[in-house]
Design a protein around this motif. Structure first.
Motif, PDB file in Angstrom:
ATOM      1  N   ALA B 289       7.096  -6.930   3.092  1.00  0.00           N
ATOM      2  CA  ALA B 289       6.516  -5.604   3.350  1.00  0.00           C
ATOM      3  C   ALA B 289       7.578  -4.519   3.196  1.00  0.00           C
ATOM      4  CB  ALA B 289       5.904  -5.561   4.752  1.00  0.00           C
ATOM      5  N   THR B 290       8.767  -4.784   3.729  1.00  0.00           N
ATOM      6  CA  THR B 290       9.856  -3.806   3.627  1.00  0.00           C
ATOM      7  C   THR B 290      10.211  -3.577   2.163  1.00  0.00           C
ATOM      8  OG1 THR B 290      10.674  -4.699   5.708  1.00  0.00           O
ATOM      9  CG2 THR B 290      12.161  -3.245   4.504  1.00  0.00           C
ATOM     10  N   LEU B 291      10.333  -4.683   1.429  1.00  0.00           N
ATOM     11  CA  LEU B 291      10.691  -4.590   0.010  1.00  0.00           C
ATOM     12  C   LEU B 291       9.629  -3.822  -0.777  1.00  0.00           C
ATOM     13  CD1 LEU B 291      12.884  -5.717  -1.942  1.00  0.00           C
ATOM     14  CD2 LEU B 291      11.295  -7.564  -2.464  1.00  0.00           C
ATOM     15  N   GLN B 292       8.357  -4.153  -0.531  1.00  0.00           N
ATOM     16  CA  GLN B 292       7.274  -3.514  -1.286  1.00  0.00           C
ATOM     17  C   GLN B 292       7.168  -2.036  -0.958  1.00  0.00           C
ATOM     18  OE1 GLN B 292       6.005  -4.897  -3.812  1.00  0.00           O
ATOM     19  NE2 GLN B 292       6.882  -6.903  -3.357  1.00  0.00           N
ATOM     20  N   TYR B 293       7.416  -1.693   0.310  1.00  0.00           N
ATOM     21  CA  TYR B 293       7.392  -0.275   0.680  1.00  0.00           C
ATOM     22  C   TYR B 293       8.502   0.468  -0.063  1.00  0.00           C
ATOM     23  CZ  TYR B 293       8.186   4.016   3.187  1.00  0.00           C
ATOM     24  OH  TYR B 293       8.386   5.344   3.478  1.00  0.00           O
ATOM     25  N   LEU B 294       9.710  -0.102  -0.045  1.00  0.00           N
ATOM     26  CA  LEU B 294      10.852   0.570  -0.685  1.00  0.00           C
ATOM     27  C   LEU B 294      10.652   0.660  -2.200  1.00  0.00           C
ATOM     28  CD1 LEU B 294      13.735  -0.994   1.442  1.00  0.00           C
ATOM     29  CD2 LEU B 294      12.868   1.355   1.554  1.00  0.00           C
ATOM     30  N   ASN B 295      10.062  -0.386  -2.791  1.00  0.00           N
ATOM     31  CA  ASN B 295       9.753  -0.341  -4.225  1.00  0.00           C
ATOM     32  C   ASN B 295       8.760   0.775  -4.535  1.00  0.00           C
ATOM     33  OD1 ASN B 295      11.450  -2.392  -4.915  1.00  0.00           O
ATOM     34  ND2 ASN B 295       9.865  -3.993  -4.905  1.00  0.00           N
ATOM     35  N   ALA B 296       7.780   0.935  -3.629  1.00  0.00           N
ATOM     36  CA  ALA B 296       6.775   1.984  -3.832  1.00  0.00           C
ATOM     37  C   ALA B 296       7.429   3.364  -3.753  1.00  0.00           C
ATOM     38  CB  ALA B 296       5.652   1.847  -2.810  1.00  0.00           C
ATOM     39  N   VAL B 297       8.339   3.527  -2.790  1.00  0.00           N
ATOM     40  CA  VAL B 297       9.055   4.808  -2.647  1.00  0.00           C
ATOM     41  C   VAL B 297       9.827   5.100  -3.935  1.00  0.00           C
ATOM     42  CG1 VAL B 297      10.969   5.951  -1.433  1.00  0.00           C
ATOM     43  CG2 VAL B 297       9.214   4.709  -0.131  1.00  0.00           C
ATOM     44  N   THR B 303       9.092   9.852  -0.407  1.00  0.00           N
ATOM     45  CA  THR B 303       8.627   9.115   0.774  1.00  0.00           C
ATOM     46  C   THR B 303       7.313   9.702   1.289  1.00  0.00           C
ATOM     47  OG1 THR B 303      10.009  10.529   2.158  1.00  0.00           O
ATOM     48  CG2 THR B 303      10.920   8.377   1.568  1.00  0.00           C
ATOM     49  N   ASP B 304       6.694  10.577   0.504  1.00  0.00           N
ATOM     50  CA  ASP B 304       5.412  11.154   0.912  1.00  0.00           C
ATOM     51  C   ASP B 304       4.387  10.034   1.163  1.00  0.00           C
ATOM     52  OD1 ASP B 304       3.576  13.809   0.736  1.00  0.00           O
ATOM     53  OD2 ASP B 304       2.506  12.044  -0.035  1.00  0.00           O
ATOM     54  N   SER B 305       3.845  10.015   2.373  1.00  0.00           N
ATOM     55  CA  SER B 305       2.988   8.894   2.781  1.00  0.00           C
ATOM     56  C   SER B 305       1.786   8.703   1.856  1.00  0.00           C
ATOM     57  CB  SER B 305       2.492   9.114   4.208  1.00  0.00           C
ATOM     58  OG  SER B 305       3.585   9.102   5.088  1.00  0.00           O
ATOM     59  N   ASP B 306       1.137   9.792   1.443  1.00  0.00           N
ATOM     60  CA  ASP B 306      -0.069   9.659   0.621  1.00  0.00           C
ATOM     61  C   ASP B 306       0.251   9.108  -0.763  1.00  0.00           C
ATOM     62  OD1 ASP B 306      -2.086  10.600   2.466  1.00  0.00           O
ATOM     63  OD2 ASP B 306      -1.024  12.511   2.361  1.00  0.00           O
ATOM     64  N   LEU B 307       1.367   9.586  -1.339  1.00  0.00           N
ATOM     65  CA  LEU B 307       1.767   9.071  -2.654  1.00  0.00           C
ATOM     66  C   LEU B 307       2.118   7.587  -2.566  1.00  0.00           C
ATOM     67  CD1 LEU B 307       4.037  11.999  -3.975  1.00  0.00           C
ATOM     68  CD2 LEU B 307       1.713  11.390  -4.691  1.00  0.00           C
ATOM     69  N   VAL B 308       2.862   7.226  -1.513  1.00  0.00           N
ATOM     70  CA  VAL B 308       3.277   5.829  -1.345  1.00  0.00           C
ATOM     71  C   VAL B 308       2.053   4.931  -1.140  1.00  0.00           C
ATOM     72  CG1 VAL B 308       4.510   4.222   0.156  1.00  0.00           C
ATOM     73  CG2 VAL B 308       5.584   6.378  -0.490  1.00  0.00           C
ATOM     74  N   MET B 309       1.119   5.370  -0.293  1.00  0.00           N
ATOM     75  CA  MET B 309      -0.078   4.559  -0.036  1.00  0.00           C
ATOM     76  C   MET B 309      -0.908   4.396  -1.320  1.00  0.00           C
ATOM     77  SD  MET B 309      -0.020   3.407   3.039  1.00  0.00           S
ATOM     78  CE  MET B 309      -1.615   2.623   3.009  1.00  0.00           C
ATOM     79  N   ALA B 310      -1.021   5.475  -2.082  1.00  0.00           N
ATOM     80  CA  ALA B 310      -1.792   5.403  -3.331  1.00  0.00           C
ATOM     81  C   ALA B 310      -1.154   4.387  -4.276  1.00  0.00           C
ATOM     82  CB  ALA B 310      -1.854   6.778  -3.979  1.00  0.00           C
ATOM     83  N   HIS B 311       0.176   4.398  -4.329  1.00  0.00           N
ATOM     84  CA  HIS B 311       0.867   3.447  -5.195  1.00  0.00           C
ATOM     85  C   HIS B 311       0.656   2.010  -4.708  1.00  0.00           C
ATOM     86  CE1 HIS B 311       3.926   2.026  -8.020  1.00  0.00           C
ATOM     87  NE2 HIS B 311       4.283   1.203  -7.054  1.00  0.00           N
ATOM     88  N   LEU B 312       0.788   1.817  -3.387  1.00  0.00           N
ATOM     89  CA  LEU B 312       0.633   0.467  -2.815  1.00  0.00           C
ATOM     90  C   LEU B 312      -0.755  -0.091  -3.108  1.00  0.00           C
ATOM     91  CD1 LEU B 312       2.361   0.830   0.682  1.00  0.00           C
ATOM     92  CD2 LEU B 312       3.031  -0.758  -1.127  1.00  0.00           C
ATOM     93  N   LYS B 313      -1.766   0.792  -3.116  1.00  0.00           N
ATOM     94  CA  LYS B 313      -3.130   0.307  -3.291  1.00  0.00           C
ATOM     95  C   LYS B 313      -3.471   0.019  -4.752  1.00  0.00           C
ATOM     96  CE  LYS B 313      -5.200   1.510   1.067  1.00  0.00           C
ATOM     97  NZ  LYS B 313      -6.142   2.260   1.868  1.00  0.00           N
ATOM     98  N   GLN B 314      -2.607   0.421  -5.684  1.00  0.00           N
ATOM     99  CA  GLN B 314      -2.927   0.039  -7.068  1.00  0.00           C
ATOM    100  C   GLN B 314      -1.909  -0.926  -7.679  1.00  0.00           C
ATOM    101  OE1 GLN B 314      -1.107   1.275  -9.774  1.00  0.00           O
ATOM    102  NE2 GLN B 314       0.074   2.900  -8.804  1.00  0.00           N
ATOM    103  N   ASP B 319       6.555 -11.134  -5.103  1.00  0.00           N
ATOM    104  CA  ASP B 319       7.903 -11.443  -4.600  1.00  0.00           C
ATOM    105  C   ASP B 319       7.861 -12.863  -4.053  1.00  0.00           C
ATOM    106  OD1 ASP B 319       6.628 -11.240  -2.136  1.00  0.00           O
ATOM    107  OD2 ASP B 319       7.448  -9.265  -1.684  1.00  0.00           O
ATOM    108  N   MET B 320       8.868 -13.235  -3.270  1.00  0.00           N
ATOM    109  CA  MET B 320       8.895 -14.624  -2.801  1.00  0.00           C
ATOM    110  C   MET B 320       7.790 -14.912  -1.783  1.00  0.00           C
ATOM    111  SD  MET B 320      10.128 -15.106   0.445  1.00  0.00           S
ATOM    112  CE  MET B 320      10.121 -13.750   1.608  1.00  0.00           C
ATOM    113  N   PHE B 321       7.161 -13.855  -1.197  1.00  0.00           N
ATOM    114  CA  PHE B 321       6.096 -14.063  -0.214  1.00  0.00           C
ATOM    115  C   PHE B 321       4.779 -14.420  -0.885  1.00  0.00           C
ATOM    116  CE2 PHE B 321       2.678 -12.393   2.601  1.00  0.00           C
ATOM    117  CZ  PHE B 321       2.900 -13.210   3.688  1.00  0.00           C
ATOM    118  N   THR B 322       4.448 -13.719  -1.973  1.00  0.00           N
ATOM    119  CA  THR B 322       3.189 -14.011  -2.658  1.00  0.00           C
ATOM    120  C   THR B 322       3.239 -13.559  -4.116  1.00  0.00           C
ATOM    121  OG1 THR B 322       0.793 -13.958  -2.397  1.00  0.00           O
ATOM    122  CG2 THR B 322       1.946 -11.856  -2.161  1.00  0.00           C
ATOM    123  N   LYS B 323       2.297 -14.074  -4.899  1.00  0.00           N
ATOM    124  CA  LYS B 323       2.182 -13.658  -6.305  1.00  0.00           C
ATOM    125  C   LYS B 323       0.829 -12.981  -6.501  1.00  0.00           C
ATOM    126  CE  LYS B 323       6.049 -15.526  -7.702  1.00  0.00           C
ATOM    127  NZ  LYS B 323       6.947 -14.692  -6.891  1.00  0.00           N
TER     128      LYS B 323
END
Lengths: 294, 380
Positions: B289-297, B303-314, B319-323
């Motif tokens: 989660a930490t890695l994916q958040y930082l990648n999104a940023v 670090t704008d929350s709305d931009l980051v969330m929009a990126h995360l949702k598409q 990573d090593m947790f899941t594919k």
């Protein structure tokens, strides 16, 4: 199938049997609390922590020192009892002149420290302790299978309770102890070392808690928090029996175990509060508890 | 202290001292720090720092600490540890403060259902996936009749409901259930009722020491000889403390296991060097989660929350947790889950060799195809 109050009889018998097992744990724990309160006037909130330390002493003995269960039954209460004596000698002794509340706060603090240290060393999810080989398996009673180990717990607990009662109520040493509670200065004047007597009493009460811990180790997860929830119930048991009454602690421990067992059949969600409901009723009806002196 | 804008602040609010402290706890914080180290300690030229606090399993502490960090410490993202109750309280704060909130340790499916928010990501697992995993695997193997021992609070009842749906849908039957108060140490009475019910499967809808103590009792009273025990939520830390002798044969569902492949083993090796134990699935999720958040940023350059969330949702999560994991409209991170069986002591060849894979479930098998209709975001 035979039924009683709309419940199948085997189920009731099974739960009563389990209630007896749990009741004997309560009896052993509340006995130590009652001894400490009755003879010293100390509300020992660290009782649950000493119970937990007893279980951990057994675990550490088995894992690291090669001490088996049977030796642990003797050695763990001894070791934890000595720790209790150190606590009495170093801290508790200085509070006898003050309000009992200070003793309660001190022992509560000690409990928190002990839990924190054990959590740091062993983690929160605890450790597993195997049932000794001789006591594995169970008796088929027809209505349930009673694990041999649980029967053993009842046996040990009732024996120790009986012996403690005898020691305090029927021997010369017990008479001295009771006299020291009534009038410490007078007993001291007779040449009896009262501080030593009090210190040993606390050590013995703590050792009883540790013994309960060793007995519990094979049946529940040995974890740093195992004592903190139990100590509240055990306090309620002591209050119901009458603060400081030895017989009261033993009898109410057993009876409340049985009542709790029945509650688990009738209305399981209430099983962790039934003891407190009874406590409230008893306090209204008899403020000194069932066996307390007026 | 540096101004908030010069650094990226990641917070962790978790049970650090109570019954769930072994599930993430210090290990979770360590895993998040490993992810930060892997991106070089900075993102967009700003230093990344981690705040952490113990919520003591109290919703009010979790929510007020979250609010304080958002107001005073320039918090950019929050990771939530154990306890569904605390996480629901914190998700309300996420919505008000508009701070991305990754719920990891909590299981309650309502976090992306009735309690969903635009800023919540439910990352590691939820009660729906747990029910679909363990329960469906066992029913299909012939375990048609069930008896539940359920922890008497939101998490336990949600878990039992999820499992019941699966059992019934597959032609099974629930013969009974008993709700044991949270923190019960002696389960013998409940186990006796389970035994008397004649059910084939003993469903344990609880967690932590409740789970350990109920399984230990089931062994002692011989239930494990006549019934199949099913853990609806068990972490590897629980299995380790119970030992294989007690836990062998148990079915459970997990999002991740350290010994799945080279990547997971490599992560586990790094983690082990620091914590001296293998990571749980949620500790691995802390890293991810930490890695994916930082990648999104990094990807959106802000670090704008709305931009980051929009990126995360598409974006896809790899990573090593899941594919090929992805965040659904309701906030649930849909990803592969595994139904495992605990090995016998004889099958276990090396330390922490605890699980064998029974079934690999796709994210859709685990959590369904559609977003949760009770979530307001799902309707758009």
């Amino acid at each position: 199938m035979t039924t009683l109050f709309g419940l199948p009889l085997p189920a009731i018998l099974g739960q009563l049997m389990l209630g007896l097992v749990n009741g004997s744990f309560y009896a052993l724990l509340s006995l130590g609390l009652a001894v400490i309160f009755g003879l010293m006037g100390v509300v020992n909130f660290a009782h649950g922590a000493f119970y937990m330390l007893g279980a951990f002493a057994a675990y550490i003995g088995l894992q690291f020192l090669g001490v088996n269960y049977w030796c642990a039954l003797i050695l763990a209460p001894l070791a934890v009892g000595l720790l209790g004596i150190a606590v009495e000698r170093l801290f508790l002794r200085h509070l006898y002149q003050l309000d009992p509340l200070y003793g309660l706060l001190l022992t509560f603090g000690i409990a928190l420290i002990a839990e924190g240290i054990m959590r740091g060393l062993f983690g929160a999810s605890g450790k597993s302790y195997p049932v000794p080989a001789v006591l594995q398996g169970g008796f088929n009673l027809g209505f349930m299978v009673l694990p041999i180990y649980r029967a053993w717990v009842v046996l040990v607990s009732l024996t120790v309770c009986g012996m403690t009662w005898f020691l305090i109520e029927r021997t010369g040493l017990g008479a001295m102890l009771r006299a020291a509670t009534e009038n410490a200065r007078l007993v001291q004047a007779f040449g009896i070392n009262v501080p030593l007597l009090v210190m040993s009493t606390y050590g013995a009460g703590v050792a009883l808690a540790a013994l309960a811990g060793v007995l519990a180790a094979p049946v529940i997860q040995v974890s740093p928090l195992m004592g903190s929830s139990l100590v509240i119930v055990v306090f309620a048991v002591v209050v119901i029996g009458g603060m400081g009454s030895i017989v009261g602690a033993i009898v109410s421990g057993l009876v409340l175990g049985l009542i709790e067992g029945l509650t688990k059949v009738v209305y399981p969600e209430a099983s962790n509060i039934v003891v407190f409901v009874i406590m409230a009723v008893v306090l209204v009806w008899r403020p000194t508890g069932l066996f307390g002196k007026e | 202290m540096r101004a908030a804008g010069e650094q990226v602040v990641i917070g962790d609010i978790d049970d650090l001292s109570g019954v769930y402290a072994d599930v993430q706890g210090q290990g979770g914080i360590e895993a998040a720090k490993m992810a930060i180290a892997d991106v070089g300690g900075t993102v967009l030229g700003k230093r990344i720092i981690v705040l952490s606090v113990d919520h003591q399993n109290k919703p009010d502490i979790g929510a007020s600490k979250f609010r304080e960090w958002a107001d005073q410490n320039g918090l950019n993202m929050l990771i939530g540890g154990s306890n569904t109750g605390v996480s629901i309280a914190m998700s309300k704060v996420a919505a008000v403060k508009r701070v991305p909130f990754f719920a990891i340790g909590a299981g309650g499916a309502s976090l992306t259902g009735a309690d969903c928010t635009a800023y919540t990501v439910h990352y590691a697992y939820d009660t729906t996936a747990l029910g679909n995993g363990t329960a469906s695997a066992i029913v299909r193997q012939g375990g048609k009749t069930w008896f539940f021992v359920t922890a008497d609070y939101a998490f336990g009842t949600q878990l039992q409901e999820a499992a019941t749906r699966v059992v019934v849908a597959n032609g099974g039957k629930v013969l009974g259930a008993v709700r044991a108060p949270l923190g019960t140490t002696d389960y013998s009475s409940f186990l006796l009722q389970a035994q008397a019910s004649g059910a084939q499967v003993l469903g344990l809808a609880n967690a932590g020491t409740d789970f350990s103590n109920s399984l230990k009792g089931a062994n002692e009273f011989g239930l494990t000889k006549t019934m199949t025990p099913a853990a609806l939520l068990a972490f590897i830390s629980d299995i380790h403390s119970l030992t294989l002798q007690t836990a062998q044969g148990l079915y459970l569902t997990t999002a991740w296991y350290w010994d799945l492949n080279e990547e997971t083993r490599a992560f586990a090796k790094r983690f082990f060097a620091k914590m001296h134990k293998e990571p749980t699935m949620t500790q691995a999720a802390y890293y991810s989660a930490t890695l994916q958040y930082l990648n999104a940023v990094k990807a959106v350059g802000s670090t704008d929350s709305d931009l980051v969330m929009a990126h995360l949702k598409q974006a896809k999560i790899n990573d090593m947790f899941t594919k090929n994991g992805y965040v659904r409209a309701d906030g649930l991170m849909v990803h592969t889950m595994y139904v495992m069986q605990v090995k016998t002591p004889a099958e276990s060849k090396y330390p922490w060799d605890y699980y064998k894979v029974i079934k690999v479930m796709t994210g859709e098998e685990a959590d369904g195809l559609q977003p949760d209709p009770t979530c307001s975001l799902a309707k758009k």
